[in-house]
Write a protein that holds these residues in place. Structure first.
Motif, PDB file in Angstrom:
ATOM      1  N   LEU A 172       0.838  -1.202   0.000  1.00 35.71           N
ATOM      2  CA  LEU A 172       0.000   0.000   0.000  1.00 35.71           C
ATOM      3  C   LEU A 172       0.872   1.252   0.000  1.00 35.71           C
ATOM      4  O   LEU A 172       0.438   2.311  -0.481  1.00 35.71           O
ATOM      5  CB  LEU A 172      -0.927   0.034   1.215  1.00 35.71           C
ATOM      6  N   ALA A 173       2.084   1.165   0.536  1.00 33.40           N
ATOM      7  CA  ALA A 173       2.992   2.312   0.498  1.00 33.40           C
ATOM      8  C   ALA A 173       3.338   2.662  -0.947  1.00 33.40           C
ATOM      9  O   ALA A 173       3.329   3.837  -1.340  1.00 33.40           O
ATOM     10  CB  ALA A 173       4.252   2.009   1.300  1.00 33.40           C
ATOM     11  N   ALA A 174       3.643   1.643  -1.759  1.00 34.76           N
ATOM     12  CA  ALA A 174       3.924   1.887  -3.176  1.00 34.76           C
ATOM     13  C   ALA A 174       2.674   2.389  -3.902  1.00 34.76           C
ATOM     14  O   ALA A 174       2.745   3.307  -4.726  1.00 34.76           O
ATOM     15  CB  ALA A 174       4.439   0.605  -3.827  1.00 34.76           C
ATOM     16  N   LEU A 175       1.533   1.790  -3.577  1.00 37.52           N
ATOM     17  CA  LEU A 175       0.283   2.215  -4.206  1.00 37.52           C
ATOM     18  C   LEU A 175      -0.031   3.662  -3.848  1.00 37.52           C
ATOM     19  O   LEU A 175      -0.449   4.457  -4.694  1.00 37.52           O
ATOM     20  CB  LEU A 175      -0.860   1.301  -3.753  1.00 37.52           C
ATOM     21  N   ARG A 176       0.184   4.017  -2.595  1.00 40.28           N
ATOM     22  CA  ARG A 176      -0.033   5.395  -2.162  1.00 40.28           C
ATOM     23  C   ARG A 176       0.827   6.361  -2.970  1.00 40.28           C
ATOM     24  O   ARG A 176       0.376   7.435  -3.403  1.00 40.28           O
ATOM     25  CB  ARG A 176       0.279   5.493  -0.669  1.00 40.28           C
ATOM     26  N   ASN A 177       2.092   6.015  -3.195  1.00 43.30           N
ATOM     27  CA  ASN A 177       2.990   6.909  -3.916  1.00 43.30           C
ATOM     28  C   ASN A 177       2.610   7.035  -5.384  1.00 43.30           C
ATOM     29  O   ASN A 177       2.689   8.121  -5.964  1.00 43.30           O
ATOM     30  CB  ASN A 177       4.430   6.421  -3.777  1.00 43.30           C
ATOM     31  N   VAL A 178       2.187   5.931  -6.016  1.00 44.50           N
ATOM     32  CA  VAL A 178       1.736   6.003  -7.406  1.00 44.50           C
ATOM     33  C   VAL A 178       0.516   6.907  -7.511  1.00 44.50           C
ATOM     34  O   VAL A 178       0.428   7.766  -8.400  1.00 44.50           O
ATOM     35  CB  VAL A 178       1.424   4.591  -7.958  1.00 44.50           C
ATOM     36  N   ARG A 196       0.132  10.651  -9.472  1.00 44.22           N
ATOM     37  CA  ARG A 196      -0.835  10.749 -10.574  1.00 44.22           C
ATOM     38  C   ARG A 196      -2.062  11.569 -10.188  1.00 44.22           C
ATOM     39  O   ARG A 196      -3.021  11.652 -10.943  1.00 44.22           O
ATOM     40  CB  ARG A 196      -1.242   9.352 -11.036  1.00 44.22           C
ATOM     41  N   GLY A 197      -2.019  12.163  -9.002  1.00 48.68           N
ATOM     42  CA  GLY A 197      -3.103  13.035  -8.595  1.00 48.68           C
ATOM     43  C   GLY A 197      -4.391  12.325  -8.238  1.00 48.68           C
ATOM     44  O   GLY A 197      -5.471  12.932  -8.283  1.00 48.68           O
ATOM     45  N   ILE A 198      -4.306  11.057  -7.854  1.00 48.52           N
ATOM     46  CA  ILE A 198      -5.489  10.278  -7.481  1.00 48.52           C
ATOM     47  C   ILE A 198      -5.635  10.329  -5.958  1.00 48.52           C
ATOM     48  O   ILE A 198      -4.720   9.944  -5.231  1.00 48.52           O
ATOM     49  CB  ILE A 198      -5.359   8.817  -7.952  1.00 48.52           C
ATOM     50  N   THR A 199      -6.770  10.800  -5.481  1.00 49.68           N
ATOM     51  CA  THR A 199      -6.957  10.950  -4.033  1.00 49.68           C
ATOM     52  C   THR A 199      -8.251  10.308  -3.542  1.00 49.68           C
ATOM     53  O   THR A 199      -8.670  10.565  -2.411  1.00 49.68           O
ATOM     54  CB  THR A 199      -6.980  12.442  -3.643  1.00 49.68           C
ATOM     55  N   ILE A 252       7.575   5.994  10.235  1.00 45.46           N
ATOM     56  CA  ILE A 252       8.502   6.363   9.153  1.00 45.46           C
ATOM     57  C   ILE A 252       8.668   7.881   9.057  1.00 45.46           C
ATOM     58  O   ILE A 252       9.160   8.400   8.055  1.00 45.46           O
ATOM     59  CB  ILE A 252       8.060   5.771   7.804  1.00 45.46           C
ATOM     60  N   ASN A 253       8.225   8.575  10.109  1.00 48.63           N
ATOM     61  CA  ASN A 253       8.436  10.017  10.248  1.00 48.63           C
ATOM     62  C   ASN A 253       7.713  10.828   9.168  1.00 48.63           C
ATOM     63  O   ASN A 253       8.183  11.881   8.744  1.00 48.63           O
ATOM     64  CB  ASN A 253       9.937  10.352  10.228  1.00 48.63           C
ATOM     65  N   GLN A 254       6.542  10.314   8.728  1.00 41.93           N
ATOM     66  CA  GLN A 254       5.738  11.027   7.742  1.00 41.93           C
ATOM     67  C   GLN A 254       4.424  11.531   8.323  1.00 41.93           C
ATOM     68  O   GLN A 254       3.639  12.162   7.617  1.00 41.93           O
ATOM     69  CB  GLN A 254       5.458  10.116   6.541  1.00 41.93           C
ATOM     70  N   GLY A 255       4.151  11.210   9.569  1.00 46.29           N
ATOM     71  CA  GLY A 255       2.917  11.647  10.196  1.00 46.29           C
ATOM     72  C   GLY A 255       1.815  10.610  10.041  1.00 46.29           C
ATOM     73  O   GLY A 255       1.805   9.824   9.080  1.00 46.29           O
ATOM     74  N   GLU A 257      -3.598   8.405   4.637  1.00 43.68           N
ATOM     75  CA  GLU A 257      -4.947   8.967   4.481  1.00 43.68           C
ATOM     76  C   GLU A 257      -4.967  10.235   3.637  1.00 43.68           C
ATOM     77  O   GLU A 257      -6.017  10.592   3.081  1.00 43.68           O
ATOM     78  CB  GLU A 257      -5.539   9.275   5.854  1.00 43.68           C
ATOM     79  N   ASP A 258      -3.852  10.930   3.527  1.00 45.06           N
ATOM     80  CA  ASP A 258      -3.802  12.127   2.697  1.00 45.06           C
ATOM     81  C   ASP A 258      -4.028  11.801   1.224  1.00 45.06           C
ATOM     82  O   ASP A 258      -4.365  12.688   0.431  1.00 45.06           O
ATOM     83  CB  ASP A 258      -2.454  12.835   2.851  1.00 45.06           C
ATOM     84  N   VAL A 259      -3.825  10.523   0.865  1.00 45.16           N
ATOM     85  CA  VAL A 259      -3.932  10.117  -0.541  1.00 45.16           C
ATOM     86  C   VAL A 259      -5.017   9.059  -0.746  1.00 45.16           C
ATOM     87  O   VAL A 259      -5.803   9.141  -1.701  1.00 45.16           O
ATOM     88  CB  VAL A 259      -2.575   9.581  -1.050  1.00 45.16           C
ATOM     89  N   LEU A 260      -5.088   8.077   0.130  1.00 44.05           N
ATOM     90  CA  LEU A 260      -6.025   6.973  -0.014  1.00 44.05           C
ATOM     91  C   LEU A 260      -7.245   7.194   0.881  1.00 44.05           C
ATOM     92  O   LEU A 260      -7.152   7.812   1.934  1.00 44.05           O
ATOM     93  CB  LEU A 260      -5.348   5.650   0.352  1.00 44.05           C
TER      94      LEU A 260
END
Length: 259
Positions: free
Chosen positions: A77-83, A87-90, A111-114, A119-122
């Motif tokens: 899901l980390a890789a999916l979140r980044n893709v 690509r601007g998909i939220t 991982i020090n990202q909050g 949730e900011d993306v998915l």
């Protein structure tokens, strides 16, 4: 050559089917369910997104359902979140078992990202044994027999048909009745090989138990997944000893099964 997916009304494409330790070209648990114009990904384990992109654009992915929060079932899901981010998909829906969102948030912090990194993306929802609507299906998931509170996702299609997925589970009296008699059963068989010779504490299914489960559930099609490829022939032979008349398919990445 025509895309085989476009010729099939309902199918599952294997994205990953390895046990917790992936091998070259074999991501861990991930299965793409296709019906009409919908694409629902069941689990998103190590290496799944790279394999998924060979067969499905992220823009065409409708939703993701995670069976439980062991790393080999959701860490990509980390890789999916980044893709999605790039690509601007939220608005991609990700269904987690009850309690899963708390783990996702804690990983974001670790991982020090909050805690809202994912949730900011998915777009997350949580599910349990009660049915909830999910893009032309009703999603539910009874508890599996596994260490973490794992679920056995079930998709009941509004126009008929059922896909059930064991996720990770050992046999227990409730497992067969919970799965019902689906059109397609995606079933694990990870309790094979030398690492399981002492104690059997992992709560997975071995070949003999899988044969017994299929005899009880009698799905129209069974897709055996989450297994060590070294033991593929042994598992298949053991299962068919008890179920010679059933349609049993051993998963491998890229394989399509119509149901």
């Amino acid at each position: 050559m025509a895309d085989p997916e476009k010729l099939l009304r309902r199918f599952v494409r294997v994205i990953g089917c390895a046990p917790p330790y992936p091998s070259a070209g074999w991501p861990t648990s991930s299965h793409l369910i296709g019906f009409d114009d919908q694409r629902i990904l069941l689990d998103c384990g190590h290496g799944a997104v790279q394999e998924l992109l060979k067969h499905c654009s992220i823009e065409d992915l409708t939703a993701v359902v995670i069976s439980h929060m062991h790393p080999d079932h959701w860490f990509d899901l980390a890789a999916l979140r980044n893709v999605c981010f790039h690509r601007g998909i939220t608005d991609l829906t990700v269904a987690l078992p009850i309690g899963g969102l708390d783990i996702v948030r804690r990983v974001g912090e670790a991982i020090n990202q909050g805690e809202t990194y994912f949730e900011d993306v998915l777009s997350f929802i949580e599910y349990d044994s009660n049915s909830m609507p999910l893009f032309g299906t009703m999603l539910s998931g009874d508890l599996a027999n596994h260490e973490w509170p794992a679920r056995m996702p079930r998709l009941d299609f509004l126009d008929g048909g059922v896909v059930a997925y064991t996720g990770d589970t050992g046999l227990a009296s409730h497992v067969g009745p919970s799965l019902g008699s689906p059109d397609l059963l995606i079933v694990e068989c990870n309790d094979v090989g030398p690492r399981f010779t002492s104690g059997r504490t992992m709560k997975h299914v071995n070949g003999g138990e899988l044969g017994a489960l299929l005899a009880q559930v009698t799905p129209k099609v069974s897709l055996v997944t989450h297994y060590d490829v070294e033991f593929k022939d042994e598992i298949f032979r053991t299962v068919l000893e008890r179920n010679s008349g059933l349609n049993v398919v051993m998963a491998s990445p890229g394989v399509i099964v119509e149901w």
